[in-house]
Design a protein around this motif. Structure first.
Motif, mmCIF file in Angstrom:
data_model
loop_
_atom_site.group_PDB
_atom_site.id
_atom_site.type_symbol
_atom_site.label_atom_id
_atom_site.label_comp_id
_atom_site.label_asym_id
_atom_site.label_seq_id
_atom_site.Cartn_x
_atom_site.Cartn_y
_atom_site.Cartn_z
ATOM 1 N N LEU A 1 0.832 -1.203 0.000
ATOM 2 C CA LEU A 1 0.000 0.000 0.000
ATOM 3 C C LEU A 1 0.866 1.252 0.000
ATOM 4 O O LEU A 1 1.915 1.297 0.643
ATOM 5 C CB LEU A 1 -0.904 0.018 1.235
ATOM 6 N N GLN A 2 0.355 2.310 -0.695
ATOM 7 C CA GLN A 2 1.075 3.578 -0.677
ATOM 8 C C GLN A 2 0.067 4.729 -0.706
ATOM 9 O O GLN A 2 -1.091 4.559 -1.076
ATOM 10 C CB GLN A 2 2.021 3.700 -1.852
ATOM 11 N N ASP A 3 0.532 5.900 -0.301
ATOM 12 C CA ASP A 3 -0.320 7.084 -0.299
ATOM 13 C C ASP A 3 -0.646 7.486 -1.744
ATOM 14 O O ASP A 3 0.245 7.504 -2.607
ATOM 15 C CB ASP A 3 0.372 8.250 0.400
ATOM 16 N N ASN A 4 -1.899 7.821 -1.989
ATOM 17 C CA ASN A 4 -2.331 8.136 -3.354
ATOM 18 C C ASN A 4 -2.204 9.618 -3.686
ATOM 19 O O ASN A 4 -2.189 9.986 -4.861
ATOM 20 C CB ASN A 4 -3.790 7.699 -3.541
ATOM 21 N N TYR A 5 -2.112 10.483 -2.661
ATOM 22 C CA TYR A 5 -2.145 11.922 -2.904
ATOM 23 C C TYR A 5 -0.815 12.596 -2.549
ATOM 24 O O TYR A 5 -0.783 13.737 -2.071
ATOM 25 C CB TYR A 5 -3.268 12.562 -2.071
ATOM 26 N N ARG A 6 0.293 11.920 -2.779
ATOM 27 C CA ARG A 6 1.605 12.424 -2.357
ATOM 28 C C ARG A 6 1.898 13.795 -2.962
ATOM 29 O O ARG A 6 1.684 14.027 -4.150
ATOM 30 C CB ARG A 6 2.718 11.448 -2.756
ATOM 31 N N ASP A 7 2.398 14.682 -2.090
ATOM 32 C CA ASP A 7 2.819 16.034 -2.478
ATOM 33 C C ASP A 7 1.692 16.812 -3.165
ATOM 34 O O ASP A 7 1.895 17.500 -4.165
ATOM 35 C CB ASP A 7 4.046 15.972 -3.394
ATOM 36 N N ARG A 8 0.503 16.704 -2.583
ATOM 37 C CA ARG A 8 -0.652 17.420 -3.130
ATOM 38 C C ARG A 8 -1.380 18.197 -2.028
ATOM 39 O O ARG A 8 -1.399 17.779 -0.872
ATOM 40 C CB ARG A 8 -1.639 16.442 -3.782
ATOM 41 N N ILE A 9 -1.974 19.326 -2.431
ATOM 42 C CA ILE A 9 -2.885 20.062 -1.555
ATOM 43 C C ILE A 9 -4.178 19.250 -1.464
ATOM 44 O O ILE A 9 -4.698 18.773 -2.474
ATOM 45 C CB ILE A 9 -3.204 21.468 -2.108
ATOM 46 N N ILE A 10 -4.724 19.114 -0.269
ATOM 47 C CA ILE A 10 -5.933 18.315 -0.060
ATOM 48 C C ILE A 10 -7.132 19.237 0.166
ATOM 49 O O ILE A 10 -7.105 20.100 1.056
ATOM 50 C CB ILE A 10 -5.778 17.360 1.133
ATOM 51 N N PHE A 11 -8.184 19.044 -0.643
ATOM 52 C CA PHE A 11 -9.431 19.790 -0.506
ATOM 53 C C PHE A 11 -10.528 18.829 -0.033
ATOM 54 O O PHE A 11 -11.007 18.006 -0.825
ATOM 55 C CB PHE A 11 -9.851 20.395 -1.850
ATOM 56 N N PRO A 12 -10.922 18.887 1.236
ATOM 57 C CA PRO A 12 -12.052 18.044 1.679
ATOM 58 C C PRO A 12 -13.338 18.464 0.963
ATOM 59 O O PRO A 12 -13.567 19.660 0.745
ATOM 60 C CB PRO A 12 -12.144 18.320 3.175
ATOM 61 N N ILE A 13 -14.146 17.488 0.604
ATOM 62 C CA ILE A 13 -15.423 17.767 -0.064
ATOM 63 C C ILE A 13 -16.548 17.393 0.884
ATOM 64 O O ILE A 13 -16.638 16.244 1.333
ATOM 65 C CB ILE A 13 -15.537 16.964 -1.379
ATOM 66 N N HIS A 14 -17.396 18.368 1.217
ATOM 67 C CA HIS A 14 -18.484 18.176 2.174
ATOM 68 C C HIS A 14 -19.821 18.005 1.450
ATOM 69 O O HIS A 14 -20.025 18.586 0.383
ATOM 70 C CB HIS A 14 -18.604 19.384 3.116
ATOM 71 N N ASN A 15 -20.715 17.248 2.054
ATOM 72 C CA ASN A 15 -22.084 17.227 1.546
ATOM 73 C C ASN A 15 -22.836 18.423 2.116
ATOM 74 O O ASN A 15 -22.266 19.245 2.843
ATOM 75 C CB ASN A 15 -22.788 15.898 1.848
ATOM 76 N N HIS A 16 -24.134 18.534 1.819
ATOM 77 C CA HIS A 16 -24.875 19.748 2.182
ATOM 78 C C HIS A 16 -25.096 19.901 3.686
ATOM 79 O O HIS A 16 -25.493 20.973 4.144
ATOM 80 C CB HIS A 16 -26.219 19.786 1.454
ATOM 81 N N ILE A 17 -24.848 18.842 4.482
ATOM 82 C CA ILE A 17 -24.987 18.988 5.933
ATOM 83 C C ILE A 17 -23.627 18.998 6.635
ATOM 84 O O ILE A 17 -23.553 18.913 7.859
ATOM 85 C CB ILE A 17 -25.890 17.897 6.539
ATOM 86 N N GLY A 18 -22.538 19.085 5.842
ATOM 87 C CA GLY A 18 -21.222 19.304 6.423
ATOM 88 C C GLY A 18 -20.372 18.074 6.658
ATOM 89 O O GLY A 18 -19.259 18.190 7.175
ATOM 90 N N LYS A 19 -20.860 16.883 6.283
ATOM 91 C CA LYS A 19 -20.051 15.678 6.448
ATOM 92 C C LYS A 19 -19.068 15.535 5.277
ATOM 93 O O LYS A 19 -19.421 15.816 4.127
ATOM 94 C CB LYS A 19 -20.940 14.444 6.530
ATOM 95 N N ILE A 20 -17.856 15.069 5.587
ATOM 96 C CA ILE A 20 -16.843 14.910 4.537
ATOM 97 C C ILE A 20 -17.107 13.611 3.782
ATOM 98 O O ILE A 20 -17.104 12.530 4.370
ATOM 99 C CB ILE A 20 -15.424 14.907 5.131
ATOM 100 N N ILE A 21 -17.325 13.735 2.472
ATOM 101 C CA ILE A 21 -17.658 12.555 1.666
ATOM 102 C C ILE A 21 -16.528 12.170 0.716
ATOM 103 O O ILE A 21 -16.580 11.111 0.084
ATOM 104 C CB ILE A 21 -18.945 12.797 0.854
ATOM 105 N N GLY A 22 -15.504 13.020 0.609
ATOM 106 C CA GLY A 22 -14.395 12.695 -0.275
ATOM 107 C C GLY A 22 -13.375 13.818 -0.294
ATOM 108 O O GLY A 22 -13.452 14.765 0.511
ATOM 109 N N PHE A 23 -12.423 13.714 -1.229
ATOM 110 C CA PHE A 23 -11.340 14.697 -1.302
ATOM 111 C C PHE A 23 -10.981 14.984 -2.754
ATOM 112 O O PHE A 23 -11.129 14.138 -3.636
ATOM 113 C CB PHE A 23 -10.084 14.166 -0.591
#
Length: 644
Positions: free
Chosen positions: A194-216
């Motif tokens: 296993l390895q990190d998929n987002y190496r050396d990247r800025i991470i933007f959390p993606i929220h649904n309409h009630i504020g829960k994080i559903i992805g990046f």
């Protein structure tokens, strides 16, 4: 899925005054409570809550409903989410029903993904704020882009270290499941593990309409050969790209307040505009709009303004999906930003006020913009211009809701002028597309309809007469169902064993309802009553069938407000509940039967006028005599004289 027992416990615990009172300051006014409506701006209170009926009604904007619909409307929650909110408020433990293993597994997976996403966001944020490499690489990059610390924290931005498996090791050390980590897209499987998929990247959390994080979303800081600039979470139980609008959680209140949603393409556009004070903005992630995304926007506003920074070809491709917005009843405007500018760069260049001024001065209506663009492309080619006319007519035909009729006609007038075609001809073409759509829907809904069973065209005066009769029938039917809801369980007479419900059921045994929805309420009440249950207003106000629920609420709505002085004055003169119930039930049933008899008499008279067989004529005359006899019996009770 929440068990029915839990749902019933929640409904039994609800107090509409307590629920609405958490959001609206209410003052007592007679039997009801009054406050400023939370759904539209007003200075004089017109929002009324009835604790006895368990409903609310705004006499300003017309919104009405129960505690659950209030939460769904005000907080933009789904039905199940509203129930969970109420369960938490009333300290009710939620029990889940036995569901099929596949559904249960999906729910458990979704819950686990929420937990992992929350953990991941916290981890990446720590790398941005507390790690030296994060500060030197990611933090400095975001600063250069013009983002403040406050903005970075608000949107939960983070950084994934440029190491092979730093996040993976931390997640596994904290005992997060390997398979679920792979499903989130945060890690990937390679030959060496296993390895990190987002190496050396800025991470933007993606929220649904009630504020829960559903992805990046993850953005490269430095360009790398063959590496995509952005990577997004793969689709899973939480992340469905067609249903997601980036920034909706942060924008929802501003969208409602301004009654407009600005749509941009990228994450940084949303963040820059938000930081500048333009908060009613979301991003589509660079894809054409989908019906689910449009419905999400429509929860908050009907006005959509799309900001484009692309070339004409890109705009033309994006326009293809916007007919869906018209079909959803949205008002769509387009804004082309100055050459070389995107929303992020432009707002940072000119600031909030000048940016808003540019948007307001450069909005172009979608259909008119599409018309101008298509005509420019068609040039003098008559075949292409004909195709443009058809395409525009088809777009206008999507505006087919009754309340949008004048808007549709305005589009026809303006488009006919731009296309240089006859307005009447364009109307006919639009109507042709509408008819084709209706015929397609009818064929789909009536698969067994025989081609021979074509309805005859009735004269307009017959249609008008039938419509008036139907409306009159519905008034009587509504009165019967309302009496049943309000008084059904009360005794018909003092010390009588017969209830109002029994009286109504016995009286209307041989009658039916013209309005199928009202009949559904009537039969549902009867089925519960016959089963030994005791249906109350609350049983129907919180019934899960939304159409039936709204119908019942409309029956129970208070038509006007009673002043406190008048309330006090008539208090001593009021009839008892039993007297009132008997009077209302008798009148409702009598007028209901009278209207049905009147309808039967008119139908019998028409058949008599056209019948040639003497034997059948005699039967119709005998039926007429019987119907008139019943009519006189009812009118004698009502004290009404029938002149015709």
């Amino acid at each position: 899925m929440i068990s029915q027992e839990t749902v019933q416990r929640i409904i039994n615990s609800i107090n509409v005054l307590e629920v609405v009172g958490d959001f609206v300051q209410l003052k007592r006014r007679g039997a009801n409570y009054l406050g400023l409506c939370p759904f539209h701006g007003e200075k004089t209170p017109s929002f009324t809550v009835s604790p006895s009926k368990e409903i609310y009604k705004c006499f300003g904007c017309g919104k009405s409903g129960n505690s659950i619909s209030f939460l769904m409307e005000h907080e933009k929650l789904g039905y199940a989410e509203a129930l969970r909110w109420l369960a938490k408020k009333y300290n009710i433990e939620i029990q889940e029903t036995e569901v099929d293993p596949e559904y249960k597994e999906r729910q458990q997976t979704a819950d686990s993904l929420y937990i992992i996403n929350q953990y991941a966001q916290k981890y990446f944020a720590e790398q941005l704020w507390e790690n030296e490499m994060g500060q030197a690489v990611a933090y400095s990059y975001l600063q250069q882009r013009g983002f403040t610390d406050e903005t970075m924290r608000k949107f939960g931005l983070g950084y994934c270290l440029n190491e092979r498996d730093a996040f993976t090791k931390d997640a596994l050390h904290n005992q997060y499941n390997k398979e679920l980590l792979l499903k989130t897209g945060l890690v990937s499987q390679r030959d060496y593990g296993l390895q990190d998929n987002y190496r050396d990247r800025i991470i933007f959390p993606i929220h649904n309409h009630i504020g829960k994080i559903i992805g990046f979303g993850a953005r490269l800081i430095k360009n790398r050969d063959n590496a995509p600039k952005y990577i997004n979470t793969p689709e899973n139980e939480l992340y469905v790209k067609s249903k997601i609008l980036y920034g909706i959680y942060f924008a929802r209140q501003a969208i409602e307040k301004r009654d407009e949603c600005l749509l941009v393409e990228g994450y940084t556009d949303v963040i820059s505009l938000n930081q500048a004070g333009v908060e009613n903005v979301v991003a589509s992630g660079g894809t054409s709009l989908t019906p689910d995304q449009l419905r999400l926007i429509k929860r908050y506003t009907k006005h959509l303004t799309i900001l484009y920074d692309g070339d004409a070809a890109g705009i033309k491709a994006a326009l293809r999906g916007l007919d869906l917005a018209l079909a959803e009843g949205l008002y769509v405007r387009l804004v082309l930003l100055p050459n070389g500018e995107d929303p992020d760069s432009y707002v940072q260049k000119v600031g909030k006020d000048e940016f808003n001024e540019y948007i307001n001065n450069n909005k172009k209506d979608f259909i008119l913009f599409q018309t101008e663009l298509a005509l420019k492309e068609a040039g003098n080619d008559s075949q292409k211009r004909s195709e443009v006319v058809n395409r525009i007519a088809e777009s206008i035909s999507k505006i087919d809701k009754a309340e949008d009729f004048s808007r549709q006609q305005d589009y026809i007038r303006q488009s006919a002028s731009l296309l240089k075609v006859d307005e009447e001809g364009l109307i006919n073409l639009v109507n042709k597309y509408i008819r084709e759509k209706l015929q397609k829907e009818q064929r789909k809904n009536l698969p067994d309809q025989s081609p021979l069973q074509e309805a005859e065209t009735m004269p307009d005066e017959v249609v008008d007469a039938n419509l008036a009769l139907l409306l009159t029938n519905e008034l009587q039917e509504r009165a019967v169902v309302k009496s049943l809801l309000l008084y059904g369980l009360l005794p018909l007479q003092e010390e009588s064993e017969e209830t109002v419900a029994q009286f109504i059921f016995n009286s209307l045994e041989n009658f039916h309802f013209d309005n199928t929805e009202l009949e559904k309420v009537y039969l549902l009440y009867k089925s519960w009553y016959d089963a030994g249950l005791e249906p109350t207003e609350k049983s129907f106000v919180y019934y899960p069938d939304e159409a039936l629920n709204r119908l019942v609420i409309s029956l129970l709505e208070f038509p006007y407000e009673i002043s406190p002085k008048w309330e006090e004055m008539i208090q001593s003169r009021r009839m008892s509940d039993i007297e009132q119930s008997r009077k209302d039930a008798n009148l409702s049933v009598s007028y209901f039967k009278l209207r049905k008899l009147k309808q039967m008499l008119e139908q019998n008279q028409q058949e008599l006028e056209h019948e040639k067989d003497p034997l059948v004529q005699q039967q119709l005359i005998e039926l007429h005599i019987e119907l008139k006899k019943f009519e006189r019996e009812i009118t004698s009770v009502l004290g009404t004289v029938i002149l015709k």
